[in-house]
Every structure is written in structure tokens, then in C-alpha cells.
Design a protein around this motif. Structure first.
Motif, PDB file in Angstrom:
ATOM      1  N   LEU A  40       0.859  -1.185   0.000  1.00  0.00           N
ATOM      2  CA  LEU A  40       0.000   0.000   0.000  1.00  0.00           C
ATOM      3  C   LEU A  40       0.894   1.234   0.000  1.00  0.00           C
ATOM      4  O   LEU A  40       1.628   1.481   0.949  1.00  0.00           O
ATOM      5  N   ILE A  41       0.837   2.002  -1.079  1.00  0.00           N
ATOM      6  CA  ILE A  41       1.768   3.108  -1.280  1.00  0.00           C
ATOM      7  C   ILE A  41       1.007   4.429  -1.216  1.00  0.00           C
ATOM      8  O   ILE A  41      -0.006   4.613  -1.891  1.00  0.00           O
ATOM      9  N   SER A  42       1.518   5.339  -0.401  1.00  0.00           N
ATOM     10  CA  SER A  42       0.810   6.589  -0.146  1.00  0.00           C
ATOM     11  C   SER A  42       1.799   7.708   0.129  1.00  0.00           C
ATOM     12  O   SER A  42       3.015   7.506   0.119  1.00  0.00           O
ATOM     13  N   ARG A  43       1.259   8.891   0.403  1.00  0.00           N
ATOM     14  CA  ARG A  43       2.076   9.985   0.924  1.00  0.00           C
ATOM     15  C   ARG A  43       2.683   9.536   2.260  1.00  0.00           C
ATOM     16  O   ARG A  43       2.080   8.726   2.972  1.00  0.00           O
ATOM     17  N   PRO A  44       3.836  10.089   2.648  1.00  0.00           N
ATOM     18  CA  PRO A  44       4.459   9.642   3.903  1.00  0.00           C
ATOM     19  C   PRO A  44       3.546   9.752   5.115  1.00  0.00           C
ATOM     20  O   PRO A  44       3.507   8.841   5.956  1.00  0.00           O
ATOM     21  N   TYR A  45       2.783  10.843   5.216  1.00  0.00           N
ATOM     22  CA  TYR A  45       1.967  11.049   6.407  1.00  0.00           C
ATOM     23  C   TYR A  45       0.585  10.403   6.306  1.00  0.00           C
ATOM     24  O   TYR A  45      -0.220  10.525   7.218  1.00  0.00           O
ATOM     25  N   GLN A  46       0.317   9.701   5.217  1.00  0.00           N
ATOM     26  CA  GLN A  46      -0.966   9.013   5.060  1.00  0.00           C
ATOM     27  C   GLN A  46      -0.865   7.541   5.421  1.00  0.00           C
ATOM     28  O   GLN A  46      -1.874   6.832   5.451  1.00  0.00           O
ATOM     29  N   GLN A  47       0.324   7.061   5.735  1.00  0.00           N
ATOM     30  CA  GLN A  47       0.519   5.621   5.870  1.00  0.00           C
ATOM     31  C   GLN A  47      -0.359   4.995   6.951  1.00  0.00           C
ATOM     32  O   GLN A  47      -0.986   3.961   6.731  1.00  0.00           O
ATOM     33  N   ARG A  48      -0.403   5.598   8.116  1.00  0.00           N
ATOM     34  CA  ARG A  48      -1.143   4.979   9.220  1.00  0.00           C
ATOM     35  C   ARG A  48      -2.644   4.955   8.924  1.00  0.00           C
ATOM     36  O   ARG A  48      -3.326   3.975   9.197  1.00  0.00           O
ATOM     37  N   ARG A  49      -3.170   6.038   8.372  1.00  0.00           N
ATOM     38  CA  ARG A  49      -4.595   6.070   8.055  1.00  0.00           C
ATOM     39  C   ARG A  49      -4.915   5.115   6.909  1.00  0.00           C
ATOM     40  O   ARG A  49      -5.964   4.449   6.920  1.00  0.00           O
TER      41      ARG A  49
END
Length: 217
Positions: free
Chosen positions: A122-131
Motif C-alpha cells: 500500500l503506497i501513499s504519501r508519507p503522512y498518510q501511511q497509518r490512516r
């Protein structure tokens, strides 16, 4: 940016990071956003052999229409192709307008192509990972998930986006969504420590509120 604001932003930034496990999965699900770095990081991992197939997912948000007028997933896929990812290794999901839909519609798209997977990066913005992780565990609980984002320091990321207020507003909004969306049944609950809560509250008081959502059910 005052040092106290930067310090609080760093607390939130660190909290949202999930260590990337460098192991292969059957597919990548790359979440659309304002950050084209997601597409570039996905291409890097593809060339490193981490997965053989990529789903780029995302329509547009009001904050991304100007940058990606043809849609986030479409233009992320185009960027990946520019970086050498073959079109045959890409699926495009162009309808999702939130993270829950990113996961659910990616799952549907894979099923439409008779692709059965049990693991995904699951690849996302750095600060979106936990959500993103919390949402995926709610929407697709049996999926074995590896989270990944481009490794960057907060100040470097702010420079890459070009707006410190935009990044801090997003950081605050993603933090609040952890408990709001869990309460609404959109995401699996995540423990938020006292230091992170306090930093979040100070940033709200400082005016970084444009990405907050209503907390009433």
C-alpha cells in the motif's frame, strides 16, 4: 515557521510513518493524491522487483483538479510509464474519491480481471501511511499489507510540495481522521499516544484546520 509549530509537525510526521518491510507482494495499490512522488516511488519499487502489478487509484479532490485534470490515477499511471513501468503491469481505477473507495474499488478492479491476491504493498504519501493502513484493515481485513512511502524528512517534503501550510493542514487532518473514521466504522482503530494528541491540539489552536472533518456521527 515557528520552531514550536515545526516541532509539533515533526511529532505528527513521525507518528504516521510505518516502517517499510522490504518484501515482495502480489500487487501494489498506489493511492492518488496531490503528491506525484507516490507514482515515482511506486515505479522505483516495481523496478526493484517488489511486485509485478500496480493499481493506481483515485479520481480527484478539490485540491488536485488543477494539478491532475485528467485524474490522479490516470496521471500517476502516465508518470510511472515515463519511468519505465510497462503499461501491461498497470491497472487504473479512476473513480475513488476517498481512501475507503481506493481500497474497495481496487479490490473490485482486480476481481474484474480475475486477479486473486492475498498480499499488497500500500503506497501513499508519507503522512498518510497509518490512516491508509487502518482503512485497508477495515475494508479488506484478510489482506496481508505492507505499507510504503518515499523516505523523506519533513522539511524536504514541505519543499517538494511547495507549501508548508498545505502540508501541515494535511498532517493535522490525517491525524484527526484516525479516530473520527474509526468511530464512524470507516477504519480500524489506531492507538494515538498522548504526545501526538497534544501536538495535534496545539496545531489546531495555531490555525492548521482547513482539512478537519466534522466529528459528530
Amino acid at each position: 515557521m515557528p520552531s514550536t509549530v515545526l516541532d509539533d509537525a515533526q511529532v505528527l510526521w513521525d507518528f504516521h510513518q510505518i516502517r517499510d518491510e522490504p518484501r515482495p507482494t502480489e500487487v501494489a495499490i498506489a493511492l492518488g493524491s496531490h503528491d506525484i512522488g507516490v507514482a515515482e516511488h511506486t515505479a522505483e519499487l516495481f523496478h526493484a522487483g517488489r511486485f509485478p502489478l500496480i493499481v493506481f487509484t483515485g479520481a480527484n479532490a478539490p485540491t488536485t483538479v488543477k494539478d491532475f485534470p485528467r485524474g490522479e490515477a490516470v496521471q500517476f499511471a502516465e508518470r510511472a510509464e515515463e519511468l519505465g513501468v510497462p503499461r501491461s503491469a498497470i491497472l487504473v481505477e479512476p473513480r475513488a474519491t476517498n481512501t475507503g473507495q481506493n481500497i474497495a474499488l481496487s479490490r473490485e478492479l482486480l476481481a474484474e480481471h480475475d486477479i486473486d491476491v492475498s498480499s499488497a504493498t500500500l503506497i501513499s504519501r508519507p503522512y498518510q501511511q497509518r490512516r491508509a493502513y487502518a482503512t485497508a484493515k477495515k475494508v479488506w481485513p484478510e489482506l496481508d499489507i505492507v505499507c510504503s512511502a518515499r523516505s523523506q524528512e519533513l522539511d524536504t517534503y514541505i519543499k517538494s510540495i511547495g507549501s508548508e501550510k498545505r502540508v501541515l493542514d494535511m498532517l493535522v487532518g490525517d491525524t484527526q481522521r484516525l479516530w473520527v473514521y474509526a468511530e464512524k466504522g470507516f477504519a480500524a482503530p489506531q492507538e494515538v499516544d498522548e504526545q501526538t494528541r497534544a501536538a495535534y491540539e496545539r496545531l489546531v489552536e495555531a490555525g492548521y484546520t482547513s482539512r478537519l472533518v466534522a466529528e459528530s456521527v
